[in-house]
Design an enzyme around this catalytic site. Structure first.
Site, short mmCIF file in Angstrom:
data_model
loop_
_atom_site.label_atom_id
_atom_site.label_comp_id
_atom_site.label_asym_id
_atom_site.label_seq_id
_atom_site.Cartn_x
_atom_site.Cartn_y
_atom_site.Cartn_z
N PRO A 29 0.47 -0.51 -0.05
CA PRO A 29 -0.27 -0.04 -0.25
C PRO A 29 0.92 1.25 0.07
O PRO A 29 1.66 1.38 1.02
CB PRO A 29 -0.34 0.11 1.46
CG PRO A 29 0.26 -1.24 2.40
CD PRO A 29 0.64 -2.14 1.47
N VAL A 31 1.24 5.56 -0.69
CA VAL A 31 0.49 6.55 -0.27
C VAL A 31 -0.07 7.56 -2.21
O VAL A 31 1.80 7.63 -2.40
CB VAL A 31 0.59 7.41 1.13
CG1 VAL A 31 -0.19 9.57 0.48
CG2 VAL A 31 0.70 7.27 2.09
N CYS A 112 2.29 2.27 10.13
CA CYS A 112 2.28 3.52 9.60
C CYS A 112 2.79 4.76 10.75
O CYS A 112 2.64 4.79 11.60
CB CYS A 112 1.09 4.73 9.03
SG CYS A 112 1.60 5.77 7.97
N GLY A 213 10.39 -4.59 3.44
CA GLY A 213 11.20 -3.45 4.44
C GLY A 213 12.62 -3.67 2.84
O GLY A 213 13.52 -4.89 2.78
#
Length: 313
Positions: A29, A31, A112, A213
């Site tokens: 996901p 932004v 987040c 990551g």
């Protein structure tokens, strides 16, 4: 909110991917970036599962306008996970109920690290509220009738890993489908990822675990899989730089740039988003001088002319 053809959307069971015996390749996901047009592109290049950008569940439930602007899909856009930011079980359930006919699962954002999210009680602050996370997962599980609809969480790790393992085991007991672990703490930004921590979490769970990551290439993905024994690999920036990464390309092939242009124009992607994706995709294949010119272009037609002139796209 949803393109009309979705009426007959073929919902899938995301868990089938985890039972396939292959490492599941996942688009994170992101932004502004992991929207329908970009998901369409990465699916062409061996991405198995896509997430939407994070959506604030309370806004989504309250406002039809928010639903229309935050979420679009179509019948090729599966399996699809919608990620929500939420801090109340019932609000998350209401959002899940609205989305259930159009997506294959939801994910609760517990990772987040942005200040605004944490100050609102969203995102990474939830890793310190295991009982609340458990309650939210359990609520969604009990209120959504479709047994194939997945409920997952995405977390960061604690300094004290015992706390992370405890959180994960509580979520598992509540019926979570899988857990994605970004191998950094809330404070860490560019420090090395703790893949050893992901492995410890994986060994203490009986549900699938996804590693996340600093995965930039397919080789990285394979290495992280070996280091962590994770069932899936989730990639964010690596896919922005090279949407064809999962198909084994070392850098973005020109065909992929061509595909992005076609898809973005067909979807009516706003110029800034269209241009930003190209800037990321061309980062490794353009000179400093070319970047200077390309990155300040200010219209779709200027970008198309440039690509045609320099790359025959």
């Amino acid at each position: 909110m949803i393109e009309r053809e979705t009426k007959e959307c073929q919902l899938k069971d995301p868990m089938d991917l985890f039972h396939s015996g292959q490492v599941v390749k996942i688009c994170a996901p992101m932004v502004r970036y992991s929207k329908l047009a970009f998901r369409t592109l990465v699916r062409k290049y061996s991405c198995d599962l896509c997430y939407t950008p994070m959506i604030v569940a309370a806004d989504f439930v309250r406002s039809a306008k928010a639903r229309d602007s935050e979420f679009t899909t179509n019948k090729g856009d599966h399996p699809l996970i919608v990620q929500f930011a939420a801090k109340e079980a019932q609000v998350l359930c209401d959002a899940a109920r609205i989305i259930c006919p159009f997506a294959d699962g939801i994910d609760l954002n517990c990772g987040c690290p942005q200040r605004w999210a944490i100050s609102e009680g969203y995102g990474a602050c939830l890793i310190n509220k295991p009982e609340l996370v458990k309650d939210m997962v359990r609520h969604v599980r009990s209120q959504i009738d479709n047994p194939k609809f997945s409920v997952s969480i995405k977390i960061r790790i604690h300094e004290d890993l015992k706390r992370t393992v405890d959180l994960c085991q509580k979520a598992e007991a509540a019926g979570v489908s899988w857990i994605t672990v970004h191998g950094r703490s809330v404070e860490e930004r560019h420090q090395p990822v703790h893949y050893d921590a992901i492995k410890i979490i994986k060994q203490s769970m009986s549900i699938p675990v996804v590693a996340n990551g600093d995965i930039k290439t397919l080789k990285d993905a394979e290495n992280v899989h070996h280091l962590t024994e994770a069932d899936g690999i989730m990639v964010a920036r690596g896919l922005l730089a090279n949407p064809a990464m999962f198909a084994g390309y070392e850098e973005t092939p020109f065909q992929c740039i061509q595909d992005w242009v076609d898809i973005a124009l067909e979807h009516g992607t706003p110029f800034t988003c269209f241009h930003h994706h190209l800037m990321y995709m061309m980062e490794r294949i353009t000179s400093k001088q070319e970047k200077k010119v390309f990155n300040v272009l200010s219209s779709t037609s200027a970008v198309l002319d440039y690509l045609n002139e320099h790359y025959g796209v």
